[in-house]
Enzyme design. Sequence first.
Site, PDB file in Angstrom:
ATOM      1  N   ARG A 158     164.238  58.756  52.714  1.00 28.53           N
ATOM      2  CA  ARG A 158     164.289  58.453  54.136  1.00 28.53           C
ATOM      3  C   ARG A 158     165.533  57.618  54.436  1.00 28.53           C
ATOM      4  O   ARG A 158     165.913  56.753  53.648  1.00 28.53           O
ATOM      5  CB  ARG A 158     163.044  57.672  54.554  1.00 28.53           C
ATOM      6  CG  ARG A 158     161.757  58.510  54.544  1.00 28.53           C
ATOM      7  CD  ARG A 158     160.564  57.710  55.050  1.00 28.53           C
ATOM      8  NE  ARG A 158     160.133  56.689  54.114  1.00 28.53           N
ATOM      9  CZ  ARG A 158     160.419  55.403  54.206  1.00 28.53           C
ATOM     10  NH1 ARG A 158     161.102  54.951  55.238  1.00 28.53           N
ATOM     11  NH2 ARG A 158     159.985  54.560  53.309  1.00 28.53           N
ATOM     12  N   TYR A 208     164.838  66.210  53.416  1.00 27.84           N
ATOM     13  CA  TYR A 208     164.010  65.485  52.451  1.00 27.84           C
ATOM     14  C   TYR A 208     162.859  64.712  53.094  1.00 27.84           C
ATOM     15  O   TYR A 208     163.071  63.938  54.029  1.00 27.84           O
ATOM     16  CB  TYR A 208     164.872  64.496  51.654  1.00 27.84           C
ATOM     17  CG  TYR A 208     164.280  64.155  50.307  1.00 27.84           C
ATOM     18  CD1 TYR A 208     164.604  64.914  49.186  1.00 27.84           C
ATOM     19  CD2 TYR A 208     163.378  63.108  50.145  1.00 27.84           C
ATOM     20  CE1 TYR A 208     164.058  64.628  47.946  1.00 27.84           C
ATOM     21  CE2 TYR A 208     162.830  62.814  48.916  1.00 27.84           C
ATOM     22  CZ  TYR A 208     163.178  63.575  47.809  1.00 27.84           C
ATOM     23  OH  TYR A 208     162.628  63.286  46.580  1.00 27.84           O
ATOM     24  N   GLY A 209     161.684  64.876  52.543  1.00 28.01           N
ATOM     25  CA  GLY A 209     160.533  63.998  52.790  1.00 28.01           C
ATOM     26  C   GLY A 209     160.334  63.613  54.238  1.00 28.01           C
ATOM     27  O   GLY A 209     160.353  64.454  55.149  1.00 28.01           O
ATOM     28  N   LYS A 255     155.798  60.686  58.701  1.00 28.48           N
ATOM     29  CA  LYS A 255     156.161  59.368  59.245  1.00 28.48           C
ATOM     30  C   LYS A 255     156.520  59.460  60.735  1.00 28.48           C
ATOM     31  O   LYS A 255     156.152  58.583  61.517  1.00 28.48           O
ATOM     32  CB  LYS A 255     157.324  58.779  58.466  1.00 28.48           C
ATOM     33  CG  LYS A 255     157.123  58.730  56.957  1.00 28.48           C
ATOM     34  CD  LYS A 255     156.000  57.825  56.551  1.00 28.48           C
ATOM     35  CE  LYS A 255     156.020  57.585  55.040  1.00 28.48           C
ATOM     36  NZ  LYS A 255     154.927  56.693  54.639  1.00 28.48           N
ATOM     37  N   HIS A 295     150.021  52.644  58.360  1.00 29.52           N
ATOM     38  CA  HIS A 295     150.530  53.025  57.037  1.00 29.52           C
ATOM     39  C   HIS A 295     149.499  52.576  55.993  1.00 29.52           C
ATOM     40  O   HIS A 295     149.708  51.595  55.287  1.00 29.52           O
ATOM     41  CB  HIS A 295     151.880  52.331  56.834  1.00 29.52           C
ATOM     42  CG  HIS A 295     152.673  52.832  55.676  1.00 29.52           C
ATOM     43  ND1 HIS A 295     153.637  52.073  55.060  1.00 29.52           N
ATOM     44  CD2 HIS A 295     152.676  54.021  55.022  1.00 29.52           C
ATOM     45  CE1 HIS A 295     154.194  52.762  54.079  1.00 29.52           C
ATOM     46  NE2 HIS A 295     153.629  53.941  54.032  1.00 29.52           N
ATOM     47  N   SER A 323     155.794  50.474  51.064  1.00 30.60           N
ATOM     48  CA  SER A 323     156.204  51.532  50.150  1.00 30.60           C
ATOM     49  C   SER A 323     156.476  50.914  48.776  1.00 30.60           C
ATOM     50  O   SER A 323     156.922  49.773  48.671  1.00 30.60           O
ATOM     51  CB  SER A 323     157.473  52.213  50.659  1.00 30.60           C
ATOM     52  OG  SER A 323     157.238  52.779  51.925  1.00 30.60           O
ATOM     53  N   CYS A 325     154.361  49.962  46.436  1.00 29.42           N
ATOM     54  CA  CYS A 325     153.423  48.943  45.958  1.00 29.42           C
ATOM     55  C   CYS A 325     152.184  49.594  45.357  1.00 29.42           C
ATOM     56  O   CYS A 325     151.150  48.943  45.200  1.00 29.42           O
ATOM     57  CB  CYS A 325     153.022  48.001  47.084  1.00 29.42           C
ATOM     58  SG  CYS A 325     154.324  46.843  47.550  1.00 29.42           S
ATOM     59  N   LYS A 381     150.367  52.460  46.477  1.00 30.69           N
ATOM     60  CA  LYS A 381     149.322  52.947  47.392  1.00 30.69           C
ATOM     61  C   LYS A 381     148.617  54.185  46.840  1.00 30.69           C
ATOM     62  O   LYS A 381     147.402  54.295  46.894  1.00 30.69           O
ATOM     63  CB  LYS A 381     149.914  53.253  48.765  1.00 30.69           C
ATOM     64  CG  LYS A 381     149.279  52.400  49.786  1.00 30.69           C
ATOM     65  CD  LYS A 381     149.660  52.386  51.215  1.00 30.69           C
ATOM     66  CE  LYS A 381     150.303  53.554  51.859  1.00 30.69           C
ATOM     67  NZ  LYS A 381     151.769  53.519  51.698  1.00 30.69           N
ATOM     68  N   ASN A 419     148.389  55.070  43.724  1.00 33.29           N
ATOM     69  CA  ASN A 419     147.561  54.656  42.578  1.00 33.29           C
ATOM     70  C   ASN A 419     146.233  54.059  43.049  1.00 33.29           C
ATOM     71  O   ASN A 419     145.173  54.368  42.510  1.00 33.29           O
ATOM     72  CB  ASN A 419     148.297  53.627  41.722  1.00 33.29           C
ATOM     73  CG  ASN A 419     149.483  54.219  40.984  1.00 33.29           C
ATOM     74  OD1 ASN A 419     149.659  55.439  40.954  1.00 33.29           O
ATOM     75  ND2 ASN A 419     150.305  53.366  40.394  1.00 33.29           N
ATOM     76  N   ASP A 475     148.344  57.547  52.334  1.00 30.62           N
ATOM     77  CA  ASP A 475     149.550  57.059  53.010  1.00 30.62           C
ATOM     78  C   ASP A 475     149.336  56.672  54.470  1.00 30.62           C
ATOM     79  O   ASP A 475     149.912  55.703  54.923  1.00 30.62           O
ATOM     80  CB  ASP A 475     150.652  58.136  52.924  1.00 30.62           C
ATOM     81  CG  ASP A 475     152.037  57.592  53.249  1.00 30.62           C
ATOM     82  OD1 ASP A 475     152.350  56.469  52.829  1.00 30.62           O
ATOM     83  OD2 ASP A 475     152.811  58.304  53.924  1.00 30.62           O
ATOM     84  N   SER A 532     161.819  60.791  43.288  1.00 31.08           N
ATOM     85  CA  SER A 532     161.365  62.182  43.121  1.00 31.08           C
ATOM     86  C   SER A 532     159.877  62.274  43.456  1.00 31.08           C
ATOM     87  O   SER A 532     159.137  61.294  43.346  1.00 31.08           O
ATOM     88  CB  SER A 532     161.649  62.671  41.703  1.00 31.08           C
ATOM     89  OG  SER A 532     161.042  61.832  40.742  1.00 31.08           O
ATOM     90  N   ARG A 533     159.436  63.436  43.858  1.00 29.10           N
ATOM     91  CA  ARG A 533     158.107  63.562  44.476  1.00 29.10           C
ATOM     92  C   ARG A 533     157.340  64.773  43.996  1.00 29.10           C
ATOM     93  O   ARG A 533     157.916  65.764  43.536  1.00 29.10           O
ATOM     94  CB  ARG A 533     158.288  63.718  46.007  1.00 29.10           C
ATOM     95  CG  ARG A 533     158.991  62.583  46.692  1.00 29.10           C
ATOM     96  CD  ARG A 533     158.072  61.432  46.971  1.00 29.10           C
ATOM     97  NE  ARG A 533     158.757  60.284  47.560  1.00 29.10           N
ATOM     98  CZ  ARG A 533     158.161  59.380  48.332  1.00 29.10           C
ATOM     99  NH1 ARG A 533     156.878  59.481  48.607  1.00 29.10           N
ATOM    100  NH2 ARG A 533     158.833  58.360  48.796  1.00 29.10           N
TER     101      ARG A 533
HETATM  102  C1  PEP Z   1     158.578  59.720  52.742  1.00 28.25           C
HETATM  103  O1  PEP Z   1     159.760  59.542  52.474  1.00 28.25           O
HETATM  104  O2  PEP Z   1     158.178  60.626  53.444  1.00 28.25           O
HETATM  105  C2  PEP Z   1     157.584  58.802  52.231  1.00 28.25           C
HETATM  106  C3  PEP Z   1     156.350  59.195  52.027  1.00 28.25           C
HETATM  107  O3  PEP Z   1     158.031  57.563  52.040  1.00 28.25           O
HETATM  108  P1  PEP Z   1     157.256  56.335  51.455  1.00 28.25           P
HETATM  109  O4  PEP Z   1     156.879  56.686  50.067  1.00 28.25           O
HETATM  110  O5  PEP Z   1     158.280  55.255  51.550  1.00 28.25           O
HETATM  111  O6  PEP Z   1     156.073  56.031  52.299  1.00 28.25           O
HETATM  112 MN    MN Z   2     154.285  55.678  52.865  1.00 29.32          MN
HETATM  113 NA    NA Z   3     161.113  57.602  50.792  1.00 33.87          NA
END
Ligand code: PEP
Ligand code: MN
Ligand code: NA
Length: 620
Positions: free
Chosen positions: A92, A231-232, A240, A260, A282, A284, A286, A288, A307, A398-399
Amino acid sequence: PLDGVPEVVDQIPLHDATWALPPEGTDPRVIAWVEKMAHLTTPDTVVWCDGSRREADELIRGMIDQGTLIRLNADHRPYSFLARSNPDDVARVESRTFICSADEADAGPTNNWAEPAQMRSELEDVFAGSMAGRTMYVVPFSMGPLGSPLARVGVQITDSPYVVVSMGIMTRMGHEALAQIHPDTEWVPAMHSVGAPLSPGEPDVAWPCNATKYISHFPETREIWSFGSGYGGNALLGKKSFSLRIASVIGRDEGWLAEHMLLLKVTNPKGRVFHVAAAFPSACGKTNFAMLKPTIPGWTVETIGDDIAWLAPGPDGKLRAINPEAGFFGVAPGTGMSTNSTAVETIWGNTIFTNVALRPDGDVWWEGLTDTPPDGLVDWTGRHWTPLSGVPAAHPNSRFTVAASQCPTISDDWDDPRGVVIDAIIFGGRRATNVPLVAEARGWEHGVFIGATISSERTAAAEGIVGELRRDPFAMLPFCGYNMADHWQHWLDVGEGLRKTGGVPRIFQVNWFRKGDDGRWLWPGFGENGRVLAWILERVEGTAAAVESPVGWLPAPGAIDYAAAGVPDADWAELFAINPAAHLAEADDAEKFFGTFEGRVPAAIIDQLDELRARMRAAQ
Ligand code: PEP
Ligand code: MN
Ligand code: NA
């Protein structure tokens, strides 16, 4: 054509575009908007996405041919794919994320504001012709279960097939979502282009994007315009952009909350069921925590969301919540059998991986999946990699993208259209000092104050000294679509309403990341966090003892079996140690932060800061 698949109609004369007809019954406002956007961006083809498996298959096949996706070895990871992004398009971009409210003060000091007319003119310039040589996909989606009173619909336009397939996993996407839009339905137009037009005959690249990026939001008109990234959160606009930035504004106007937060269902040893919402910044843990396997005997934790949560006072006067998403877009590095075995089990197949490493056997790998990397890896940039390469094999952001329904711990009520009743709200941060392992707020106002002051040390601070704090109120810093001080007032107002109907949840603060003098973690975390969760819910039930402290109610001696978590008495004491001088210094920092809101911080929150100071001075 298959049932429900629109027939492709040849050559409707619109910039020579080939149009698929919108499905019968499509709201004329949607059709008019799509036509306008097609005129602006001049794609070769317009496709109305139906959300079918056949459609996803075709898009995936096309992306494999194009080099956007690598098919993984189906023996290891069936129906799964690897995408490698452009190295300049990996996360992001908060510096290019804009809230374009009519009044700058409504965006607040924590957002990038842009004047709406000025932003519209910049966007018209960059979007003009931006889809030349490409296909424009029309992607209708529902955030929340189809037809739920808590759900909302949007339509994303995009020129990225990767985005279409990802939206198909992350949302309820396709015809049924489009059919939710009636002449009086509020829907969110979400315009997206990777910003890489192709001239005739120009070959495409695997991950088209543009060096100039805009992630722009118009809160008053509930519009999203995203340019330049694939991306994302930049590009999957249901996430978001819609479910937090725009939805937070809709919620402010309508009396509900877009947060969030992860959502959990917890069952205690007697079989009583609780639901918990928890906000963490983000990175921390979440995901898990959303997939926690508790070590404490007799307790079960099930997953509802990892999320985002939408929380609204229900017809029963209780606070009800849904996960508006339908999938997980989880960070891969650090996800392994010891940290989150549930996530590892969830991504057995049907998963899109982005920017992870590729094994020679056609499976994937990332730091933390196993202790030692396998031989012969290819890193996320496509280069051969060894541990001596000096860089991570998988990009740190990476995701994996996977359907929530694939999670083995998914709760049976995760897609209940009525939402689940929230019993407890948790605010967490990443703090080496000051913040205890767990504390119960003194009441709703104190809880809102705790949410408003969530922070993390920028660097590891020495014990007893407040390091420079990165403030992340409600873990919403990059995600609140309006002035965060107004967001705190909105929380106070929602609490006031719930008080009248007897539905106020209890609020707690947790910190898994406290360190000792020697820099050691004091708490093992992960599955042991279930012991903290159990105490929280025993407080809700009225069966756990607590002692008052200047930071809130703390577990009474014997209320949490920390020895069973392998924590010695001295560490337990340190997890709850209060250094009044350090707290008073932190209060000064909070006051400075509140000062940036130019008088908009609610009086009740300022009162909480004063009361905290008074309690700390008394403890000195
Ligand atoms: C995202 O980039 O869409 C995202 C889920 O970010 P984050 O992990 O920071 O919440
Ligand atoms: Mn998030
Ligand atoms: Na991100």
